[in-house]
Design an enzyme around this catalytic site. Structure first.
Site, PDB file in Angstrom:
ATOM      1  N   ARG A  45     -17.067  10.858  11.305  1.00 33.47           N
ATOM      2  CA  ARG A  45     -17.646   9.582  10.870  1.00 33.47           C
ATOM      3  C   ARG A  45     -18.292   8.795  12.002  1.00 33.47           C
ATOM      4  O   ARG A  45     -19.299   8.120  11.790  1.00 33.47           O
ATOM      5  CB  ARG A  45     -16.561   8.735  10.198  1.00 33.47           C
ATOM      6  CG  ARG A  45     -16.198   9.238   8.828  1.00 33.47           C
ATOM      7  CD  ARG A  45     -15.079   8.438   8.227  1.00 33.47           C
ATOM      8  NE  ARG A  45     -14.799   8.912   6.874  1.00 33.47           N
ATOM      9  CZ  ARG A  45     -13.790   8.481   6.142  1.00 33.47           C
ATOM     10  NH1 ARG A  45     -12.974   7.572   6.622  1.00 33.47           N
ATOM     11  NH2 ARG A  45     -13.593   8.958   4.932  1.00 33.47           N
TER      12      ARG A  45
ATOM     13  N   SER B  48      -5.576   9.306   6.281  1.00 32.51           N
ATOM     14  CA  SER B  48      -4.879   8.015   6.227  1.00 32.51           C
ATOM     15  C   SER B  48      -3.827   7.966   5.126  1.00 32.51           C
ATOM     16  O   SER B  48      -2.700   7.528   5.358  1.00 32.51           O
ATOM     17  CB  SER B  48      -5.878   6.879   6.052  1.00 32.51           C
ATOM     18  OG  SER B  48      -6.758   7.150   4.981  1.00 32.51           O
TER      19      SER B  48
ATOM     20  N   LYS C  93       0.996 -10.314  -0.402  1.00 36.62           N
ATOM     21  CA  LYS C  93       0.151 -11.483  -0.606  1.00 36.62           C
ATOM     22  C   LYS C  93      -0.527 -11.482  -1.973  1.00 36.62           C
ATOM     23  O   LYS C  93      -1.041 -12.496  -2.418  1.00 36.62           O
ATOM     24  CB  LYS C  93      -0.936 -11.546   0.479  1.00 36.62           C
ATOM     25  CG  LYS C  93      -0.412 -11.802   1.863  1.00 36.62           C
ATOM     26  CD  LYS C  93      -1.518 -12.171   2.829  1.00 36.62           C
ATOM     27  CE  LYS C  93      -2.505 -11.049   3.031  1.00 36.62           C
ATOM     28  NZ  LYS C  93      -3.527 -11.396   4.053  1.00 36.62           N
TER      29      LYS C  93
ATOM     30  N   GLY D  75     -11.620   9.051  -1.406  1.00 38.05           N
ATOM     31  CA  GLY D  75     -11.741  10.476  -1.113  1.00 38.05           C
ATOM     32  C   GLY D  75     -10.569  11.343  -1.526  1.00 38.05           C
ATOM     33  O   GLY D  75     -10.682  12.205  -2.394  1.00 38.05           O
ATOM     34  N   GLY D  76      -9.410  11.153  -0.905  1.00 40.64           N
ATOM     35  CA  GLY D  76      -8.269  11.969  -1.263  1.00 40.64           C
ATOM     36  C   GLY D  76      -7.227  12.027  -0.173  1.00 40.64           C
ATOM     37  O   GLY D  76      -7.184  11.179   0.719  1.00 40.64           O
TER      38      GLY D  76
ATOM     39  N   ALA E 222      -9.016   3.386  -1.851  1.00 42.10           N
ATOM     40  CA  ALA E 222      -9.338   4.680  -1.241  1.00 42.10           C
ATOM     41  C   ALA E 222      -9.916   5.616  -2.293  1.00 42.10           C
ATOM     42  O   ALA E 222      -9.370   5.755  -3.379  1.00 42.10           O
ATOM     43  CB  ALA E 222      -8.085   5.284  -0.611  1.00 42.10           C
TER      44      ALA E 222
ATOM     45  N   GLY F 267       0.829  -1.192   0.000  1.00 43.50           N
ATOM     46  CA  GLY F 267       0.000   0.000   0.000  1.00 43.50           C
ATOM     47  C   GLY F 267       0.866   1.245   0.000  1.00 43.50           C
ATOM     48  O   GLY F 267       2.085   1.193  -0.203  1.00 43.50           O
TER      49      GLY F 267
ATOM     50  N   GLU G 124     -14.412  17.178   3.452  1.00 43.56           N
ATOM     51  CA  GLU G 124     -15.029  15.949   3.944  1.00 43.56           C
ATOM     52  C   GLU G 124     -15.380  16.103   5.414  1.00 43.56           C
ATOM     53  O   GLU G 124     -15.070  17.120   6.045  1.00 43.56           O
ATOM     54  CB  GLU G 124     -14.090  14.759   3.716  1.00 43.56           C
ATOM     55  CG  GLU G 124     -13.836  14.477   2.239  1.00 43.56           C
ATOM     56  CD  GLU G 124     -12.974  13.253   2.004  1.00 43.56           C
ATOM     57  OE1 GLU G 124     -12.455  12.688   2.984  1.00 43.56           O
ATOM     58  OE2 GLU G 124     -12.807  12.860   0.844  1.00 43.56           O
TER      59      GLU G 124
ATOM     60  N   THR H  79      -4.394   0.489  -0.788  1.00 41.25           N
ATOM     61  CA  THR H  79      -4.511   1.908  -1.097  1.00 41.25           C
ATOM     62  C   THR H  79      -5.412   2.151  -2.298  1.00 41.25           C
ATOM     63  O   THR H  79      -6.132   3.154  -2.370  1.00 41.25           O
ATOM     64  CB  THR H  79      -3.111   2.493  -1.374  1.00 41.25           C
ATOM     65  OG1 THR H  79      -2.360   2.474  -0.156  1.00 41.25           O
ATOM     66  CG2 THR H  79      -3.184   3.923  -1.885  1.00 41.25           C
TER      67      THR H  79
ATOM     68  N   ARG I   5     -10.526   8.458  13.208  1.00 43.83           N
ATOM     69  CA  ARG I   5      -9.712   9.086  12.174  1.00 43.83           C
ATOM     70  C   ARG I   5     -10.471  10.183  11.445  1.00 43.83           C
ATOM     71  O   ARG I   5     -11.605  10.002  11.028  1.00 43.83           O
ATOM     72  CB  ARG I   5      -9.269   8.032  11.162  1.00 43.83           C
ATOM     73  CG  ARG I   5      -8.506   8.590   9.964  1.00 43.83           C
ATOM     74  CD  ARG I   5      -8.072   7.489   9.042  1.00 43.83           C
ATOM     75  NE  ARG I   5      -9.183   6.833   8.387  1.00 43.83           N
ATOM     76  CZ  ARG I   5      -9.667   7.165   7.192  1.00 43.83           C
ATOM     77  NH1 ARG I   5      -9.143   8.180   6.534  1.00 43.83           N
ATOM     78  NH2 ARG I   5     -10.669   6.499   6.667  1.00 43.83           N
TER      79      ARG I   5
ATOM     80  N   HIS J 143     -14.404  -0.132   8.187  1.00 41.55           N
ATOM     81  CA  HIS J 143     -13.653   0.652   7.210  1.00 41.55           C
ATOM     82  C   HIS J 143     -12.194   0.847   7.582  1.00 41.55           C
ATOM     83  O   HIS J 143     -11.308   0.636   6.770  1.00 41.55           O
ATOM     84  CB  HIS J 143     -14.333   2.008   7.045  1.00 41.55           C
ATOM     85  CG  HIS J 143     -13.687   2.897   6.032  1.00 41.55           C
ATOM     86  ND1 HIS J 143     -13.506   2.527   4.715  1.00 41.55           N
ATOM     87  CD2 HIS J 143     -13.176   4.154   6.141  1.00 41.55           C
ATOM     88  CE1 HIS J 143     -12.917   3.518   4.048  1.00 41.55           C
ATOM     89  NE2 HIS J 143     -12.698   4.504   4.889  1.00 41.55           N
TER      90      HIS J 143
ATOM     91  N   HIS K 199     -17.391   3.045   8.154  1.00 43.58           N
ATOM     92  CA  HIS K 199     -17.742   4.090   7.210  1.00 43.58           C
ATOM     93  C   HIS K 199     -19.263   4.160   7.126  1.00 43.58           C
ATOM     94  O   HIS K 199     -19.933   3.142   6.941  1.00 43.58           O
ATOM     95  CB  HIS K 199     -17.143   3.819   5.829  1.00 43.58           C
ATOM     96  CG  HIS K 199     -17.091   5.042   4.973  1.00 43.58           C
ATOM     97  ND1 HIS K 199     -18.212   5.606   4.429  1.00 43.58           N
ATOM     98  CD2 HIS K 199     -16.050   5.831   4.605  1.00 43.58           C
ATOM     99  CE1 HIS K 199     -17.869   6.687   3.745  1.00 43.58           C
ATOM    100  NE2 HIS K 199     -16.562   6.847   3.829  1.00 43.58           N
TER     101      HIS K 199
END
Length: 531
Positions: free
Chosen positions: A283, A382, A37, A50-51, A48, A15, A119, A45, A377, A342, A235
């Site tokens: 959230r 993230s 894996k 949103g941004g 994802a 990621g 957000e 990653t 978070r 999430h 989420h």
């Protein structure tokens, strides 16, 4: 052992944190090997949407600042953030994004300026994005291509099963399984865990199939500490499909940032009057209110009305495609949504440079608990954390090698490990029922008893066995932490303790395994067996 490899640093995971670390390690002259894996370009990653939340000095809202971003993060974290970690990580954000763009990542914007959205929990438009709602996919593409062109070796479809110790008892590398289940050893004085989250503990999640808590289990078995595991962020807007299990498509929070509103089955606004930020509340608040309103109305889901957003398909192509695949047209009708597991706000305890309490073991990204997220978070922090801490962790490895704090050791080759595993469907059903958004002492105890009874010790000869053992151990740790925290804070909600208790609980629940494999709280309590 049937195969062997050597490196200065072995990175487990592909990621944003893992690939950022691998690229920075290469720049610093470290022999670096990556284990994944899945395929090299298939890190978590990529899911994802949103941004990246970042305040860039040359482009930001009037009045916005890193300090304001810090304040929003601390507010969302509900009193459990490490303020120093928050300040250091967010302050490094703009430089980390600049390095990512230099590596080839392309963000949305016109005329040289980057587009920004807002957000939940943010008080300014500071979230930069790519492909409308495909930011993770673009970040993954850029980093994967940079790793490939940089000649960094990647062991695809290999599973890190167990820490390997040296003749002095120190960490000396990783025991891994190749795609055929053949065990081998990667000798390395430094191991960086970047394995992502633990969403597969639950029946419905936004996480990919590889999110089976491997890194947390690996770190616990290596002697590291995990903390804040009870804070699992659900989420609030995963696309609802009746009867569906496993990974659920995400409806990014940026849809609400552009004006969409949440409705219950009666058509009433869900967040009106609940929080000053209404549909852009943090959230944990939104997810809990959706859960309450669904129970109140007896409906299967809530609804997200985005019909007022112009050019929806162009702005949110990923969400639009997911909706159309299940027969929903978000331009003309509300999107059915429910909460889904999430993001893990807790994880392996590290400093802002990725160091754990075990010499030679580092962690970055969702698997790590740096103190940035606290109890909840803040949206789009993230990817930023992965970029910043991934780079800093590689620099810490280089410094520790130069300073003699870690060094290559001759490994004591271990036998194939064995651990308790639990049927995955039973585990997910149990965790969803008792360790989801609303928790009680009775439910948590029942879940722990169910998993205790169902556990069977088996040799970890396959990827599936390694994953099931990781899920079983992490589930027990999460249940222990959730049972201990007799309050509601952030993304941990106790129906039998609905109030926040800053007198007793403005601190983390930290856990370790002792030499006998007993799980115990290092913050207060004596050991308890997880066998």
């Amino acid at each position: 052992m049937t195969w062997e490899a050597r490196a200065d640093l072995v990175v487990v995971g592909t990621g944003v944190a893992g690939l950022t670390a691998a690229l920075r390690a290469r720049e610093l002259g470290l022999r670096t090997l990556v284990i994944t894996k899945d395929a090299a370009a298939a890190g978590g990653t990529g899911w994802a949407q949103g941004g990246v939340a970042v305040v860039r000095p040359d482009e930001h809202d009037e009045g916005d600042s890193v300090q304001r971003h810090v304040t929003d993060t601390l507010t969302a974290g509900a009193g459990l953030c490490d303020e120093r970690a928050v300040r250091e990580i967010l302050a490094d954000g703009a430089a980390a994004v600049a390095r990512l763009r230099a590596a080839g990542a392309r963000f949305d914007g016109t005329g040289g300026a980057l587009a920004r959205t807002r957000e939940g929990g943010h008080t300014a438009f500071r979230v930069i994005h790519a492909g409308g709602d495909a930011t993770g996919a673009e970040v993954q593409r850029a980093l994967s291509e940079a790793v490939g062109t940089g000649g960094i070796p990647v062991l695809e479809r290999h599973c890190a099963a167990e820490p390997v110790r040296g003749d002095g008892g120190t960490l000396a590398g990783v025991l891994a399984l190749d795609p055929h289940g053949n065990p081998g050893v990667v000798r390395a004085p430094a191991v960086l865990l970047a394995t992502g989250g633990l969403g597969r503990l639950y029946a419905a999640t936004t996480n990919p199939e590889v999110a089976t808590a491997d890194g947390i289990a690996f770190a616990l078995r290596a002697g590291a500490t995990a903390a804040d595991l009870e804070f699992v962020q659900f989420h609030p807007t995963a696309l609802h499909v009746p009867g569906a299990r496993g990974r659920r498509p995400l409806v990014t929070e940026a849809v609400r940032g552009e004006g969409a509103v949440l409705l219950d089955a009666r058509g009433d606004r869900i967040m009106a009057g609940v929080h000053p930020l209404a549909d852009l509340a943090p959230r944990d608040v939104v997810a809990a209110e959706i859960d309450r309103r669904i129970a109140e109305t007896g409906a299967e889901c809530a609804y997200l009305d985005a019909t007022g957003i112009p050019e929806f398909a162009a702005r949110f192509p990923t969400v639009f495609g997911s909706c159309r695949a299940v027969g929903v047209d978000p331009r003309r009708e509300p999107i059915p949504v429910t909460s889904a597991a999430h993001y893990s706000c807790g994880g392996v305890v590290t400093d802002v440079d990725g160091r754990t309490g075990v010499a030679g073991l580092y962690a970055a990204g969702e698997v790590a608990r740096t103190g940035l997220h606290g109890a909840n978070r803040l949206a789009s922090n993230s990817l930023l954390e992965g970029l910043v801490v991934g780079g800093r962790a590689a620099e810490a490895v280089a410094r520790d090698l130069r300073g003699g704090l870690i060094a290559a050791r001759r490994p004591v080759l271990p036998p194939v490990p064995a651990a308790a595993v639990v049927d995955r469907e039973l585990l997910q059903r149990t965790m969803t029922a008792h360790a989801g958004i609303g928790r009680t002492a009775d439910g948590l105890a029942a879940a722990r008893a169910t998993l205790d009874k169902a556990g069977i010790v088996r040799p970890l000869r396959t990827r599936e066995a390694v994953e099931d053992a990781a899920l079983a151990l992490t589930a027990q740790a999460l249940l222990a932490a959730a049972e201990a925290r007799t309050e509601s804070r952030g993304s941990h909600r106790r129906r039998d303790h609905p109030a926040r208790d800053d007198v007793r609980w403005r601190r983390s629940v930290a856990l370790r395994l002792d030499v006998s494999g007993w799980l115990f709280r290092t913050d207060r309590e004596p050991p308890r067996s997880v066998a």
